[in-house]
Each structure stands twice: as C-alpha cells, then as structure tokens.
Design a protein around this motif. Structure first.
Motif, short mmCIF file in Angstrom:
data_model
loop_
_atom_site.label_atom_id
_atom_site.label_comp_id
_atom_site.label_asym_id
_atom_site.label_seq_id
_atom_site.Cartn_x
_atom_site.Cartn_y
_atom_site.Cartn_z
N ILE A 138 -15.28 -2.30 2.98
CA ILE A 138 -15.35 -1.59 1.70
C ILE A 138 -16.45 -0.52 1.74
O ILE A 138 -16.26 0.60 1.27
CB ILE A 138 -15.60 -2.58 0.55
N SER A 139 -17.58 -0.86 2.31
CA SER A 139 -18.67 0.10 2.43
C SER A 139 -18.26 1.29 3.29
O SER A 139 -18.53 2.45 2.95
CB SER A 139 -19.90 -0.58 3.02
N HIS B 272 -12.85 8.85 -7.05
CA HIS B 272 -13.61 8.18 -8.11
C HIS B 272 -13.25 6.69 -8.17
O HIS B 272 -14.12 5.83 -8.34
CB HIS B 272 -13.31 8.85 -9.45
N TYR B 273 -11.97 6.39 -8.01
CA TYR B 273 -11.51 4.99 -8.04
C TYR B 273 -12.15 4.19 -6.91
O TYR B 273 -12.60 3.04 -7.11
CB TYR B 273 -9.99 4.99 -7.92
N ILE B 274 -12.21 4.78 -5.72
CA ILE B 274 -12.80 4.09 -4.57
C ILE B 274 -14.30 3.90 -4.77
O ILE B 274 -14.85 2.84 -4.44
CB ILE B 274 -12.53 4.90 -3.29
N MET B 275 -14.97 4.90 -5.33
CA MET B 275 -16.41 4.84 -5.48
C MET B 275 -16.85 3.78 -6.48
O MET B 275 -17.77 3.00 -6.22
CB MET B 275 -16.96 6.21 -5.89
N VAL C 10 -14.31 8.99 0.70
CA VAL C 10 -14.83 9.95 -0.29
C VAL C 10 -15.29 11.23 0.40
O VAL C 10 -15.03 12.34 -0.09
CB VAL C 10 -15.98 9.32 -1.10
N THR C 11 -15.95 11.10 1.54
CA THR C 11 -16.40 12.29 2.29
C THR C 11 -15.22 13.12 2.76
O THR C 11 -15.18 14.34 2.57
CB THR C 11 -17.25 11.87 3.50
N LEU C 12 -14.24 12.45 3.37
CA LEU C 12 -13.09 13.18 3.91
C LEU C 12 -12.20 13.74 2.80
O LEU C 12 -11.68 14.84 2.91
CB LEU C 12 -12.28 12.28 4.83
N THR D 217 0.83 -1.18 0.00
CA THR D 217 0.00 0.00 0.00
C THR D 217 0.87 1.23 0.00
O THR D 217 1.68 1.42 0.87
CB THR D 217 -0.88 0.02 1.26
N THR D 218 0.69 2.08 -0.99
CA THR D 218 1.34 3.37 -0.99
C THR D 218 0.25 4.43 -0.96
O THR D 218 -0.93 4.11 -0.92
CB THR D 218 2.21 3.56 -2.25
N MET D 219 0.64 5.68 -1.02
CA MET D 219 -0.35 6.74 -0.95
C MET D 219 -1.24 6.78 -2.17
O MET D 219 -2.28 7.39 -2.16
CB MET D 219 0.37 8.08 -0.77
N ALA D 220 -0.81 6.15 -3.23
CA ALA D 220 -1.61 6.20 -4.45
C ALA D 220 -2.16 4.84 -4.83
O ALA D 220 -2.60 4.62 -5.93
CB ALA D 220 -0.76 6.73 -5.60
N ASP D 221 -2.13 3.91 -3.90
CA ASP D 221 -2.57 2.56 -4.21
C ASP D 221 -3.78 2.22 -3.36
O ASP D 221 -3.67 2.02 -2.17
CB ASP D 221 -1.44 1.56 -3.93
N TYR D 222 -4.94 2.13 -3.99
CA TYR D 222 -6.17 1.82 -3.28
C TYR D 222 -6.71 0.45 -3.67
O TYR D 222 -7.83 0.10 -3.31
CB TYR D 222 -7.23 2.90 -3.56
#
Length: 348
Positions: A35-36, A97-100, A43-45, A11-16
């Motif tokens: 995940i939920s 967007h990637y997470i959503m 996304v909120t934060l 996990t890096t700062m850009a790896d989700y």
C-alpha cells in the motif's frame, strides 16, 4: 466485505479498492508495504501522466481546431484520438486522491460517472488507433479505388460509431460501479452481482482492448511495409520505422497489464494456488503494469501528430504565439507598474 462479495469483485481500470482489501479466503496477509509503495508510485506516475498527457493532447486539439478549415480525414481521427486520451487522463486526479486518502469522497454519481468516462476513454482511444490503422491500410493498398469514397462526412460517421461503441462497451461499468460502505471508509468499486459480467469485463479488456487491435495492426502494417519498401521515396524509411514503433510501443505498454489482469482472474478463481506471496506479487504486477499502460496516452501525440512536419510547424506557431502573448502581457504589466510608480512619486 464478505467473501462472496469479494469473489465477485474484480479489478477494473477504475477500481482501486483492492489496494486496501485485507479480507482474503486464506490467512490474512500483510499489505502495508504494498500500500505504501502503491501510494508513492501511482500518485507520482499519475501526476506525470496527467500533466504530460494534458499538455500534449491539449496542444493537438488546439492545433486541429485552429486549422479546422484545412482539416482532412487523418486530422479528424487525430482530433478524436486526442479527445479520447484527454477524457481518459482527466479521471486520474480522482483516483490519485482515492489512493492517497484511502477514502472515496466524491459521491456515488462521480464514482459511476468517472469510472464510465475512464473506460470510455480507454476503449475509444484504442478504437481510434485501429480506425487510423485501417485508414492507412486502405489508402496505401487501394488508393485509386477508395479516393472518391474517402470523405469527411464518412469519417464523421465513423467517429460517431466509434464513440457510440466505446460508450456501449463501457456501459456495464456505469451500471455496476458504485460507492460502497466498507470498514471505516467509503469505497468505489466494480461489484456486479452476476459472475457473467466479470467474464465480460475480462473479455472486453483483453480481447477488445489488446488482442483484436494488435491483430489488426500486425495484419495491416505487415502488408503496408512491403508496399512502402517498393516505393521510391526518401521518406519511406522514416514511415516504416514509425509503423514498427507504433506496433512495438502499443504491445510493450498494454500487453503486460492485460497479462497481469488475466493472472489476477485466474488467481481469484482458484486456478492459481492461493498464498500471500502470490497474492502480493499479482497485485503489485497489476499496480505497476497498469500505471505503465496509462503512460501510453502521453505518447500518442508524439507518435501520431508531432512526427508530421506540417503538424509540427503548426504546433510551434501556437507555442510561439502563446509565448509572445505572455511576453507582451508581462511587458505591458511592467510598463504600467513603472508608470504607476512615477505617478505615485509625483503626487507625493
């Protein structure tokens, strides 16, 4: 994703991608609730950080650009710190967007580029905070010796060195982050083929991103504070409180995230016994502490810029001018609208 590939994916700062990774070396775990939670929480934060960080750092940049002719060494450092934070937070909408949608839709180039910029913004922000700490230390402790050497040209050279170092330290992210074909989706993850790069990533994040900067701050400010105490000035207590706040806030926001990453590294290497509960707890700790650490870029304008009376006056002038321009524009629009209505009525 194979087990071997997963062992080399950190996990890096850009790896989700690990939010959606169900393949483990032990029995499959249920990550539905995690995940939920991550979708709602992150996304909120991230949206909160993006809005506040963009407004705060953007205002810092506007103020310093407008008064660039009167800028000094501190202003130049503040300007570059704000640019670093802006570079960092501008990548957050991509990851939100990637997470959503659980799918990387921006292509391999943006996967690599956004990850590189994300890491560069992270390191440059911290490095500029260290540079400003060292500048304060030198100015306060050795005022008469360095006053003739503390010039804008030297500061410009230092800023270029910091940017070059930040880009160089983040270079492995550009090389090894890529768009990946996974089950029913495209991902974006940091996946080096050599395990040594995993060790480097943890070294860079923990040592260069926390231990060394915090050590520099503690050393410099621990020597600055006694000097300020002996000064007979009304503002000394305010400055001392600001210095303590800088160190405490930096530690509280970044230390939990670095500790979580270190625990995840130990877990992936088998140092910590594998279990679903431990895996879920570590992933959740990374999610929560990561987002908390990112909010630090929203505080930088408050800590370093807005506490200064001169800077605050300049910022208020810009805000007032924007409000006046907006008000004048709306008034003009209203007058034109009423004039148009009267003309239309006369024609009728």
């Amino acid at each position: 994703m194979t087990d071997m590939h997963e062992n080399f994916t950190i996990t890096t700062m850009a790896d989700y991608s690990y939010y959606y990774d169900y393949n483990d070396t032990f029995a499959p775990c249920d990550y539905v609730e995690m995940i939920s939670f991550s979708k709602t929480y992150l996304v909120t934060l991230y949206s909160f950080v993006f809005i506040l960080g963009f407004l705060g750092n953007g205002l810092v940049v506007c103020v310093l650009v407008k008064h660039s002719k009167k800028a000094n060494v501190t202003d130049l450092c503040l300007f570059n710190l704000a640019l670093s934070d802006l570079l960092f937070i501008l990548t957050l909408p991509f990851y939100s967007h990637y997470i959503m949608v659980n799918h990387w839709t921006f292509g391999d180039f943006m996967c690599r580029f956004s990850s590189w910029m994300h890491q560069t913004g992270f390191f440059s922000s911290i490095f500029f905070m260290v540079a400003m700490t060292l500048d304060r230390y030198v100015v306060i402790m050795y005022t008469h010796r360095v006053s003739q050497y503390r010039r804008m040209k030297g500061c410009l050279g230092l800023c270029l060195v910091v940017w070059f170092l930040s880009l160089f330290v983040s270079l492995p992210t550009l090389c090894f982050t890529k768009e990946t074909n996974e089950t029913h989706r495209l991902g974006c993850s940091y996946s080096p083929e050599n395990k040594n790069w995993i060790l480097y990533e943890h070294f860079a994040t923990n040592v260069l991103g926390l231990i060394i900067p915090l050590s520099v701050m503690v050393f410099c400010y621990s020597r600055i504070i006694p000097t300020l105490v002996n000064l007979k000035t009304i503002k000394r207590h305010r400055v001392i409180k600001l210095i303590i706040a800088i160190m405490v806030i930096f530690f509280l926001f970044w230390a939990p995230y670095n500790i979580s990453l270190f625990l995840k590294f130990l877990f992936s290497n088998g140092t910590i016994p594998s279990s679903c509960d431990m895996d879920t707890q570590i992933k959740l700790s990374v999610i929560v502490t990561e987002a908390l650490a990112y909010t630090h870029c929203c505080l930088n304008p408050i800590i370093y810029a807005f506490v200064g009376q001169k800077f605050m006056k300049r910022a208020l002038q810009i805000v007032k001018s924007v409000r006046f321009t907006s008000y004048a524009s709306s008034r003009k629009s209203s007058v034109v609208s009423r004039s148009s209505d009267v003309t239309h009525a006369a024609v009728m």
